[in-house]
Design an enzyme around this catalytic site. Structure first.
Site, mmCIF file in Angstrom:
data_model
loop_
_atom_site.group_PDB
_atom_site.id
_atom_site.type_symbol
_atom_site.label_atom_id
_atom_site.label_comp_id
_atom_site.label_asym_id
_atom_site.label_seq_id
_atom_site.Cartn_x
_atom_site.Cartn_y
_atom_site.Cartn_z
ATOM 1 C CG HIS A 1 40.408 36.142 43.241
ATOM 2 N ND1 HIS A 1 40.921 34.954 42.756
ATOM 3 C CD2 HIS A 1 41.380 36.697 44.003
ATOM 4 C CE1 HIS A 1 42.148 34.803 43.198
ATOM 5 N NE2 HIS A 1 42.453 35.837 43.971
ATOM 6 C CG ASP A 15 45.588 33.510 45.209
ATOM 7 O OD1 ASP A 15 44.693 34.377 45.291
ATOM 8 O OD2 ASP A 15 46.480 33.551 44.348
ATOM 9 C CD GLU A 69 43.392 38.713 41.737
ATOM 10 O OE1 GLU A 69 44.250 39.493 42.186
ATOM 11 O OE2 GLU A 69 43.640 37.497 41.533
ATOM 12 C CD GLU A 70 45.075 34.433 40.862
ATOM 13 O OE1 GLU A 70 46.014 35.178 40.524
ATOM 14 O OE2 GLU A 70 44.978 33.958 41.998
ATOM 15 C CG ASP A 73 43.295 38.056 46.612
ATOM 16 O OD1 ASP A 73 43.521 36.835 46.763
ATOM 17 O OD2 ASP A 73 43.603 38.680 45.581
ATOM 18 C CG HIS A 131 50.086 32.570 41.914
ATOM 19 N ND1 HIS A 131 50.563 33.697 41.272
ATOM 20 C CD2 HIS A 131 48.874 32.911 42.409
ATOM 21 C CE1 HIS A 131 49.677 34.686 41.384
ATOM 22 N NE2 HIS A 131 48.643 34.205 42.077
#
Length: 465
Positions: free
Chosen positions: A287, A299, A333-334, A361, A432
């Site tokens: 992503h 990520d 995606e997030e 991922d 994140h």
């Protein structure tokens, strides 16, 4: 002292395979072994994943869906794949949410006496803001069930502080992350139902540090929307400790985040047409969007550049795939997965035949193998016959597991969903956060991962399922 098996895992793995399944090596033609060696050699000698990631993270940075940086990443991905000389590169329109963080968030513990204690905080993705400073007492809970069982008068007008940590005893850290994630995803609405003014959530990390971890949360329909923030693990420990000494302390939170109207964005797709079965498609992707606090390196910048590298490796080694291979840079995606949903919708509408879909991922760490998600046990058995080809490269694990969020909507169309699996022990330390930066990625680990993915795509394209 480590045992022989732990010191020499590759030799032990080969020995185990030879003892339990003596015909595996015979089933894999010698040409496959040689071609896979060519793929790995190309990746380790001339791999482009690392330098592509350097540009994506350093020149563009965090790429939250709907942001200018996300559009820059779309443009860069398209140009980068066009330079590979693929058969086709194109954009697929996707309407995505547009949430913005605003000014840096502030959090402070305030006791009746003494100086306030600053706590590292960040808004959870999708949260409403505080409209200035929001100050209230705090009630600590370990679960949604504990909150639901509390009398409303103990919760009303307060912050609910969800402080259940990830379970450190799980070897697979993804399991611990998923198990603890309910409080982040659903905590705000659960708190609002009991009359709380907001939700404070312990960051989903096994590390003890001052990096708050963002991530998506969702509001239930017909439930008041209250602010939701993540506290760093050190901050959560400090708040819990001070609450034990002073049940009447307050917490002050300030967040300026807001949700703007949806905007247009794109999945970016590059493909090599199959030489024998062009109507059968193998999709590989990551992503393109990321959270906005760091550079989105692990990520999921690593997954994107590895997916591009799959196509480059096939071309550079002259291994023309017999089935069509697509690399998809999924958008959103997030905080919505709209890119994955749109890709599956259009594939179904076009009556496309997806043989398999693979996703990277889980970061760009050392390869371990692949997780296979399918309703057909025979598919797993068939793919496990290829393990001996991957054991020399440390990626010989072929296990039943989760394919991935982006490719999940293809579940009813593809024969198998494949999650590229790498060492996960460090992933959730930076996941994140502002610490998800290029310097955390190791060149060799990253290139080995792209080669592992390309090798499996080569076999799928040659033999099908």
């Amino acid at each position: 002292m480590p045992s022989f098996v732990s010191r020499y895992p590759l030799l032990a793995g080969v020995a185990s395979l030879l003892l339990t399944t003596p015909t595996l090596a015979q089933k894999a033609p010698q040409t496959d072994s040689l071609n896979i060696r060519r793929i790995y050699d190309e990746a380790l000698l001339r791999g482009q994943s690392y330098e592509n990631l350097r540009h994506l993270t350093g020149q563009i940075g965090g790429r939250l869906a709907g942001s200018p940086q996300a559009q820059q990443a779309v443009d860069w991905s398209k140009v980068t794949m066009e330079k590979l000389g693929l058969d086709r590169v194109y954009l697929q329109e996707v309407i995505v949410p547009h949430w913005v963080r605003g000014a840096k968030e502030k959090g402070q513990i305030k006791a009746a006496k003494g100086k306030g204690v600053d706590v590292p905080v960040c808004a959870l993705g999708g949260s409403v803001g505080t409209n200035g400073k929001l100050r209230a007492q705090v009630v600590e809970v370990q679960s949604l069930d504990e909150l639901a069982a509390m009398p409303e008068e103990k919760v009303k007008g307060k912050f609910v502080f969800f402080n259940r940590p990830m379970n450190p005893t799980y070897i697979e850290t993804g399991k611990a992350y998923g198990e603890a994630g309910d409080q982040r995803r659903a905590g705000a609405s659960a708190a609002a139902k009991r009359g709380a003014v907001g939700a404070l959530v312990r960051s989903l990390s096994l590390a003890h540090d001052d990096f708050p971890h963002t991530g998506t949360m969702r509001y239930e329909d017909n439930v008041a929307k209250v602010p939701a923030a993540a506290l760093s693990t050190n901050g959560a420990d400090r708040l819990s400790q001070l609450l034990k000494a002073d049940k009447n302390l307050t917490f002050e939170l300030e967040m300026a985040c807001q949700t703007l109207p949806d905007v247009k964005s794109y999945n970016v797709i590059g493909e090599i047409k199959g030489s024998k079965y062009p109507d059968e498609i193998i999709t590989v992707g990551g992503h393109l969007d990321s959270w906005d606090m760091g550079q989105g390196a692990h990520d999921d910048g690593t997954g994107c550049v590895q997916s591009m590298e799959v196509l480059r490796l096939l071309k550079a080694t002259g291994l023309k795939p017999e089935r069509t291979v697509r690399a998809v840079m999924f958008m959103n995606e997030e905080n919505g997965n709209r890119g994955g949903i749109k890709y599956a919708e259009l594939a179904k509408a076009a009556n496309e035949k997806h043989l398999a879909a693979m996703e990277s991922d889980g970061g760009g760490f050392t390869p371990r193998g692949f997780a296979l998600e399918t309703t057909n046990p025979e598919t797993v058995t068939r793919m496990q016959q290829w393990r001996s080809l991957f054991v020399p490269y440390g990626s010989g694990e072929f296990v039943v597991g989760h394919g991935g969020t982006d490719i999940g909507p293809l579940k009813d169309q593809a024969k198998v969903l494949i999650g590229y699996d790498c060492d996960s022990q460090r992933y959730f330390d930076i996941h994140h956060t502002a610490a998800d930066t290029f310097d955390k990625v190791n060149r060799r680990e990253l290139e080995l991962g792209g080669a592992s993915m390309a090798a499996l795509v080569y076999l799928l394209s040659k033999y099908g399922l």
